[in-house]
Design an enzyme around this catalytic site. Structure first.
Site, short mmCIF file in Angstrom:
data_model
loop_
_atom_site.label_atom_id
_atom_site.label_comp_id
_atom_site.label_asym_id
_atom_site.label_seq_id
_atom_site.Cartn_x
_atom_site.Cartn_y
_atom_site.Cartn_z
N ASN A 33 53.46 -10.84 -10.00
CA ASN A 33 53.44 -9.97 -8.83
C ASN A 33 52.62 -8.71 -9.16
O ASN A 33 52.21 -8.51 -10.31
CB ASN A 33 54.87 -9.61 -8.42
CG ASN A 33 54.98 -9.28 -6.95
OD1 ASN A 33 53.99 -9.08 -6.26
ND2 ASN A 33 56.21 -9.20 -6.45
N CYS B 139 47.60 -6.29 -1.97
CA CYS B 139 47.95 -7.46 -2.78
C CYS B 139 46.85 -8.52 -2.74
O CYS B 139 46.61 -9.21 -3.73
CB CYS B 139 49.28 -8.05 -2.33
SG CYS B 139 49.33 -8.48 -0.57
N HIS C 216 52.03 -12.23 1.56
CA HIS C 216 51.85 -11.55 0.27
C HIS C 216 51.03 -12.42 -0.66
O HIS C 216 51.28 -13.62 -0.80
CB HIS C 216 53.22 -11.25 -0.34
CG HIS C 216 53.17 -10.46 -1.61
ND1 HIS C 216 52.41 -9.32 -1.76
CD2 HIS C 216 53.78 -10.65 -2.82
CE1 HIS C 216 52.57 -8.83 -2.98
NE2 HIS C 216 53.39 -9.63 -3.64
#
Length: 339
Positions: free
Chosen positions: A298, A108, A278
Site C-alpha cells: 500500500n 495512489c 484504490h
C-alpha cells in the site's frame, strides 16, 4: 398482482438494508464486528482523529478507465510456485521492500505505477540500475491525460506516460533523493504524533521540469523510459506469471470502509460503505491457513496494516483486484553503459 409483487420487493430491500450493520468507518464497533466474524483477517485501528474527506481522498483511482492492449501470455508450460515474494526473489532491488506515503492526496494511481516501475528497472537490469522513480513527476506532469492529479487518476495512463514522456527519479518527502522528490508531506494517522494533520484538502503541485538544487544530471537527462505498457488479463495465472517473469505490477480495486482497519491476515470484505477505487502494487502470492492471497504494498505509510503491506483474497476477483492490472517493460538500452 404486480402491485403486490412490487410491495414485496420493496419490503425485501428494506429488510436487507436493515439487516446490514451500519458503523462509523473508524469505530471500535466496526473493529469488533469484523473480529467477531472469525473471518480470515484481523481488524484494528490504523487511523485516529482524521477527517473522512481525507480517507475518501486516499482512494484516488478511477476504476473502469481506458486500458492498454493486453499482452499475450504463454503460461501453459510455466510452472508457478505455490508462493512467491518479489522481495525474496530479487533481494538486491531495495525498492521492492519500500513503502511510500501519498499524504493528503489522491495519488495512489501514480504511486502504484512508479513503485512497480522502479522495481522493474532494477529487475530488468540485473540490479545494475536501482532508482526511485518520481511519483511527483508523474502526478504533476501527466496532466489531464492521467486524470485530475490529487483528485484521482487512471493507472493505465500513468504507464503510457512513462513510455511516451519518461519519468525522472525522486524519493520520499524531504529525502533529497533524485531529481524530484515527493513534495506532499506524510500526515499524522495517530493522536499525538508529530506529523501535520490529515485533511482531504490540498491542490495538486505544479509540474516543474527542473531538478531540485544540487542534483545532476538535468531534468531531461534524468528521464527513465518504458519500452511498452500493457494490461494483464484477469486470469489468476496470467497475473502470477507476469509478476514471476517481470516483477511487481500495478493493480486497483474497490475499497470499503472495513479495509481501512486491516491489520493482518487475508482481507475479504465483510461490511462497510464503499470509499472509492484504490491503486496498489502487487508483488507476490501465497496461501495462508488454506486461503489463497495476493501480497500487496500500500502507499499509506508503514504504520498502516502489516508494516504497510496487506494480503487480499486471490482467484475470485475479490473487490475487482484482478480486473485492473497494468504493467510494462523498461527500455534497458538507455542503461547499457551501466550494464
Amino acid at each position: 398482482m404486480w402491485q403486490l409483487w412490487a410491495s414485496l420487493c420493496c419490503l425485501l430491500v428494506l429488510a436487507n438494508a436493515r439487516s446490514r450493520p451500519s458503523f462509523h468507518p473508524l469505530s471500535d464497533e466496526l473493529v469488533n464486528y469484523v473480529n467477531k466474524r472469525n473471518t480470515t483477517w484481523q481488524a484494528g485501528h490504523n487511523f485516529y482523529n482524521v477527517d473522512m474527506s481525507y480517507l475518501k481522498r486516499l482512494c484516488g483511482t478511477f476504476l473502469g478507465g481506458p486500458k492498454p492492449p493486453q499482452r499475450v501470455m504463454f503460461t501453459e508450460d510455466l510452472k508457478l510456485p505455490a508462493s512467491f515474494d518479489a522481495r525474496e526473489q530479487w533481494p538486491q532491488c531495495p525498492t521492492i521492500k519500500e513503502i511510500r506515503d501519498q499524504g493528503s492526496c489522491g495519488s495512489c494511481w501514480a504511486f502504484g505505477a512508479v513503485e512497480a516501475i522502479s522495481d522493474r528497472i532494477c529487475i530488468h537490469t540485473n540490479a545494475h540500475v536501482s532508482v526511485e522513480v518520481s511519483a511527483e513527476d508523474l502526478l504533476t506532469c501527466c496532466g489531464s491525460m492521467c486524470g485530475d492529479g490529487c483528485n484521482g487518476g487512471y493507472p493505465a495512463e500513468a504507464w503510457n506516460f512513462w513510455t511516451r514522456k519518461g519519468l525522472v527519479s525522486g524519493g520520499l518527502y524531504e529525502s533529497h533523493v533524485g531529481c524530484r522528490p515527493y513534495s506532499i508531506p506524510p500526515c499524522e494517522h495517530h493522536v499525538n504524533g508529530s506529523r501535520p494533520p490529515c485533511t482531504g484538502e490540498g491542490d495538486t503541485p505544479k509540474c516543474s521540469k527542473i531538478c531540485e538544487p544540487g542534483y545532476s544530471p538535468t531534468y531531461k537527462q534524468d528521464k527513465h523510459y518504458g519500452y511498452n505498457s500493457y494490461s494483464v488479463s484477469n486470469s489468476e495465472k496470467d497475473i502470477m506469471a507476469e509478476i514471476y517473469k517481470n516483477g511487481p505490477v500495478e493493480g486497483a480495486f474497490s475499497v470499503y470502509s472495513d479495509f481501512l482497519l486491516y491489520k493482518s491476515g487475508v482481507y475479504q470484505h465483510v461490511t462497510g460503505e464503499m470509499m472509492g477505487g484504490h491503486a496498489i502494487r502487487i508483488l507476490g502470492w501465497g496461501v495462508e491457513n488454506g486461503t489463497p492471497y495476493w501480497l500487496v504494498a500500500n502507499s499509506w505509510n508503514t504504520d498502516w496494516g502489516d508494516n504497510g503491506f496487506f494480503k487480499i483474497l486471490r482467484g475470485q476477483d475479490h473487490c475487482g483486484i484482478e480486473s485492473e492490472v497494468v504493467a510494462g517493460i523498461p527500455r534497458t538500452d538507455q542503461y547499457w553503459e551501466k550494464i
